[in-house]
Write a protein that holds these residues in place. Structure first.
Motif, mmCIF file in Angstrom:
data_model
loop_
_atom_site.group_PDB
_atom_site.id
_atom_site.type_symbol
_atom_site.label_atom_id
_atom_site.label_comp_id
_atom_site.label_asym_id
_atom_site.label_seq_id
_atom_site.Cartn_x
_atom_site.Cartn_y
_atom_site.Cartn_z
ATOM 1 N N LYS A 46 0.720 -1.399 -0.008
ATOM 2 C CA LYS A 46 0.146 -0.033 -0.039
ATOM 3 C C LYS A 46 0.915 1.370 -0.128
ATOM 4 O O LYS A 46 0.274 2.560 -0.607
ATOM 5 C CB LYS A 46 -0.871 -0.106 1.217
ATOM 6 C CG LYS A 46 -2.183 -1.130 1.113
ATOM 7 C CD LYS A 46 -2.843 -1.192 2.331
ATOM 8 C CE LYS A 46 -2.148 -1.303 3.797
ATOM 9 N NZ LYS A 46 -1.651 -2.959 3.794
ATOM 10 N N THR A 47 2.079 0.964 0.547
ATOM 11 C CA THR A 47 2.835 2.187 0.705
ATOM 12 C C THR A 47 3.254 2.924 -0.647
ATOM 13 O O THR A 47 3.334 4.402 -0.693
ATOM 14 C CB THR A 47 4.205 2.040 1.567
ATOM 15 O OG1 THR A 47 3.917 1.079 2.779
ATOM 16 C CG2 THR A 47 4.765 3.372 1.897
ATOM 17 N N VAL A 48 3.642 2.198 -1.366
ATOM 18 C CA VAL A 48 4.198 2.585 -2.573
ATOM 19 C C VAL A 48 2.924 3.251 -3.562
ATOM 20 O O VAL A 48 2.838 4.326 -4.292
ATOM 21 C CB VAL A 48 4.904 1.608 -3.476
ATOM 22 C CG1 VAL A 48 3.916 0.412 -3.961
ATOM 23 C CG2 VAL A 48 5.555 2.299 -4.986
ATOM 24 N N ILE B 99 -3.967 8.556 5.726
ATOM 25 C CA ILE B 99 -3.981 7.988 7.091
ATOM 26 C C ILE B 99 -3.684 6.188 6.938
ATOM 27 O O ILE B 99 -4.170 5.578 6.236
ATOM 28 C CB ILE B 99 -5.494 7.861 7.646
ATOM 29 C CG1 ILE B 99 -6.109 9.411 7.250
ATOM 30 C CG2 ILE B 99 -5.279 7.731 9.260
ATOM 31 C CD1 ILE B 99 -5.783 10.336 7.998
ATOM 32 N N ASP B 100 -2.371 5.986 7.612
ATOM 33 C CA ASP B 100 -2.056 4.437 7.317
ATOM 34 C C ASP B 100 -2.500 3.876 8.613
ATOM 35 O O ASP B 100 -2.805 4.498 9.663
ATOM 36 C CB ASP B 100 -0.424 4.656 7.379
ATOM 37 C CG ASP B 100 0.177 3.167 7.367
ATOM 38 O OD1 ASP B 100 -0.870 2.533 6.619
ATOM 39 O OD2 ASP B 100 1.228 3.029 7.296
ATOM 40 N N GLU B 101 -2.892 2.662 8.425
ATOM 41 C CA GLU B 101 -3.290 1.859 9.642
ATOM 42 C C GLU B 101 -4.621 2.651 10.251
ATOM 43 O O GLU B 101 -4.730 2.808 11.222
ATOM 44 C CB GLU B 101 -2.502 1.527 10.606
ATOM 45 C CG GLU B 101 -1.087 1.152 10.073
ATOM 46 C CD GLU B 101 -1.108 -0.567 9.814
ATOM 47 O OE1 GLU B 101 -2.099 -1.200 10.195
ATOM 48 O OE2 GLU B 101 -0.217 -0.752 9.220
ATOM 49 N N GLN B 102 -5.425 3.029 9.349
ATOM 50 C CA GLN B 102 -6.667 3.957 9.678
ATOM 51 C C GLN B 102 -7.423 3.427 10.740
ATOM 52 O O GLN B 102 -7.915 4.168 11.617
ATOM 53 C CB GLN B 102 -7.523 4.379 8.433
ATOM 54 C CG GLN B 102 -8.430 3.154 7.637
ATOM 55 C CD GLN B 102 -9.664 3.433 8.299
ATOM 56 O OE1 GLN B 102 -10.268 4.662 8.676
ATOM 57 N NE2 GLN B 102 -10.495 2.429 8.766
#
Ligand code: ADP
Ligand code: MG
Length: 676
Positions: A287-289, A381-384
């Protein structure tokens, strides 16, 4: 004029005290009362016991042939018993804790008993004695409390239906009622409270469920339509060549899935509308990329982007990753967390404010009052699921018309996604990068722990690192810690001095936790004994094995997340689950996780096996409460109701159509839903 919103006190027999008691059951108005539905129905037609099943609830009529006696145990408990002759057979009847029923019984007289049939003992465990002149075939049983009796609520519902039944107008448009063969609202209410047969009640419940889902879905759709109003300021006019060259210089090729969701996100960003999108993808799906593409697009349109992570260590990891990924792209990155020194902050804040910084990576610190942005175009928002609605909102409000991209690895089953994220657009990454070796998972009983430890030792000797996850005791961090410490001592005794062992638990301060994680990452120690606090996305590529104690105490989705911590490097990775499940469901769950690496499949499975109430954290994450409908069991109805609502709301003039008049009216007064 009377209306369904009249308070229940308008009914005869409802004084102040009773009104308060009803309020406690959630019944304030006539409408509340009419939609206060029975929990079950008792069949009151007389049953021939020769055809009854063991354990079945039955109604029987017979003659009392022994004098009823009551025996007390202690102060509150008692047993009333007598023999009942039905035709030529004799049965024992017992009533627990209802000694007063004795007054309604006399030797040689006829009585009608409702209770549970015990075939082997020739016994009926009585629940109630019915009056001789009762003539309903089915008795609706309502959830009640000490202050409101069954008989009372039943009587009040009858009164209310007689006086107000005529006002139950149909809210669901006629065309839909025809299409799905739904009953009128009036008949639905009638058949739920006073059914002529269980089938009639079931049919009525089907309509009630549809109605509940449909109205919920309409509210969500309306919200979505309002939110998706033109907003030129939200438009990101990005540079496509730049995005292409970013993709080209990556050390790997994006998966088809990553390409697909990137395209969805970029298309959305280009619209003059504020994006509100959820990116779902299993642990390690990359997901990061994808977020990097969205971020770079935003920056190429001369706006700022921010990415918020739930922990310091994760924020740092992101800052490092983005610095590497954007090395050739002239992006100014700032890392802002609770750990940032006062001096660094003072230098950083003006650079964020005047737009010199393009990408701000951080934790909750990102939405503090003192932080002002120049023009925040995108908030990631990561790990929302780790953030509350208000925290996500707070970051978004740091800009005007800010686009939002929320990311999660929590594999919310499709079922629940509709209800929880109904107003968000959802992009799903459904494949892992090629060449990943799937984690080999096995389940063993605690009797085989020694074998597992031997296996771990071998892995250590080959230079790998190991996670050991300690038992989860619901709601007791103190007990969790004690367990963790005990296992830590045990592993120290086994492995030191050849390998060193570290410890991580929820009672440690954030700094201590981060330090432990950093030390582990740097291979300062080879075994990390931890409670579930390691769950969140930290990468330790050299860790290839995870040992999980009492694995059956975890949700399947959580286990899946946990084991996602290994398998990040190129060596084969392993997850060993130690568990002694007590029942079949527990065994099925362990077999499911050992045999599948598909997070979506597993969370759906967990839901089926444990029921939605049990899914850790789902309740807090804003799962709406439904009264009659069940988003898991009634998935088909939910899907259809949702589709229909979308089709209605998409037409900007839906409220003006004659068949939607009642619906529009209803929603105007009941638009109380709040999501983020
Ligand atoms: P998650 O979706 O769990 O946040 P990450 O974005 O951290 O996953 O990605 C996990 C790892 O996979 C990272 O090391 C990342 O560089 C790598 N990765 C991402 N996409 C690909 C790809 N298409 N091919 C190979 N490796 C990839
Ligand atoms: Mg991640």
């Amino acid at each position: 004029m009377s209306s369904l919103s009249d308070p229940v006190s308008v009914l005869k027999g409802v004084g102040q005290r009773r009104q308060i008691a009803l309020n406690k059951l959630g019944i304030d108005t006539i409408n509340d009362l009419l939609t206060y539905f029975p929990r079950r129905y008792d069949d009151l037609s007389l049953k021939d016991l020769s055809t009854a099943l063991d354990g079945e609830r039955v109604t029987v009529k017979g003659i009392v042939i022994t004098a009823p006696t009551v025996v007390f145990f202690g102060r509150k408990r008692s047993r009333l018993s007598f023999r009942l002759k039905i035709n030529d057979d004799i049965y024992n009847v017992t009533f627990f804790n209802q000694p007063w029923l004795k007054r309604q019984l006399s030797l040689e007289s006829e009585v009608i008993v409702f209770g549970t049939f015990n075939q082997s003992r020739n016994q009926i465990q009585g629940m109630k004695i019915l009056s001789q002149d009762q003539n309903d075939a089915y008795d609706s049983i309502y959830p009640v409390n000490k202050e409101v009796k069954q008989a009372t609520i039943k009587h009040l519902i009858k009164l209310a239906f007689e006086a107000y039944g005529g006002q139950l107008v149909d809210i669901v448009p006629t065309s839909l009622r025809k299409k799905y063969r739904l009953e009128s609202f009036h008949d639905t209410i009638q058949n739920i409270h006073f059914p002529e047969s269980p089938i009639a009640a079931k049919k009525a419940f089907r309509t009630a469920k549809f109605m509940e889902f449909f109205l919920f879905a309409m509210k969500i759709q309306i919200l979505k339509v309002t939110r998706r109003q033109e907003d030129p300021q939200a438009q990101i006019k990005y540079n496509p060549q730049l995005i292409q060259s970013f993709k080209d210089q990556l050390s790997f090729q994006l998966t088809d899935s990553q390409n697909k969701v990137s395209h969805e996100i970029l298309t959305d960003l280009q619209q003059p509308l504020a994006m509100n999108r959820l990116l779902q993808g299993d642990v390690g799906s990359g997901k990061t990329v994808v977020s990097a593409i969205a971020i770079l697009a935003t920056i190429s349109a001369h706006k700022q982007a921010a990415i918020m992570a739930p922990t310091e260590i994760l924020a740092e990891q992101h800052a490092n990753n983005f610095a590497k990924m954007f090395a050739k792209f002239n992006v100014n990155i700032a890392l802002l967390t609770g750990d940032t020194s006062a001096v660094a902050r003072r230098a950083m804040l003006p650079r964020i404010k005047d737009g010199e910084v393009n990408l701000i990576v951080g934790t909750h610190a990102l939405f503090q009052d003192q932080v002002t942005y120049d023009n925040l175009g995108l908030a990631v928002i990561d790990e929302q699921h780790r953030f509350g609605v208000h925290q996500r909102q707070a970051l978004r409000k740091k800009g005007t018309s800010t686009n939002m991209l929320a990311m999660t690895a929590t594999p919310i089953p499709r079922t629940l996604a509709i209800t929880m994220y109904g107003d968000m657009d959802v992009s799903i990454i459904n494949e892992l990068p090629k060449g990943r070796k799937p984690i080999k998972t096995s389940w063993i009983t605690s009797a085989k722990t020694e074998a597992a430890i031997r296996f771990v030792k071998k892995q250590l000797q080959s230079g790998n690192q190991i996670y050991v996850v300690t038992p989860l005791i619901e709601e007791s961090e103190a007990v969790d810690m004690k367990n963790a410490v005990a296992i830590y001592e045990r592993f120290k005794a086994i492995f030191e001095p050849n390998f060193s062992v570290g410890l991580l638990h929820g009672r440690m301060s954030n700094d201590e936790k981060d330090q432990a994680m950093v030390d582990f990452k740097n291979n300062q120690f080879q075994v990390l004994v931890a409670t579930t606090v390691i769950e969140v996305g930290v990468d330790v590529a050299n860790a290839n094995t995870m040992l999980i104690f009492d694995a059956d105490h975890f949700g399947l989705a959580q286990l899946h997340q946990l084991r996602g911590r290994v398998g990040r490097g190129s060596t084969q990775s392993y997850c060993i689950l130690i568990a002694d499940p007590k029942n079949e469901i527990g065994k099925k769950r362990m077999k499911a996780i050992a045999s599948s690496t598909d997070g979506f499949f597993l969370s759906q499975k967990d839901l089926e096996l444990r029921g939605q109430g049990d899914i850790t954290g789902l309740k807090q994450s804003g799962m709406p409460d439904f009264k009659v409908a069940d988003p898991v069991g009634d998935l088909n109805i939910l899907t259809v109701a949702n589709q229909e609502a979308r089709e209605i709301a998409i037409d900007r003039n839906w409220q003006k159509k004659p068949e939607n008049v009642q619906l529009a009216q209803y929603l105007k007064f009941n638009q109380t839903i709040t999501t983020d």
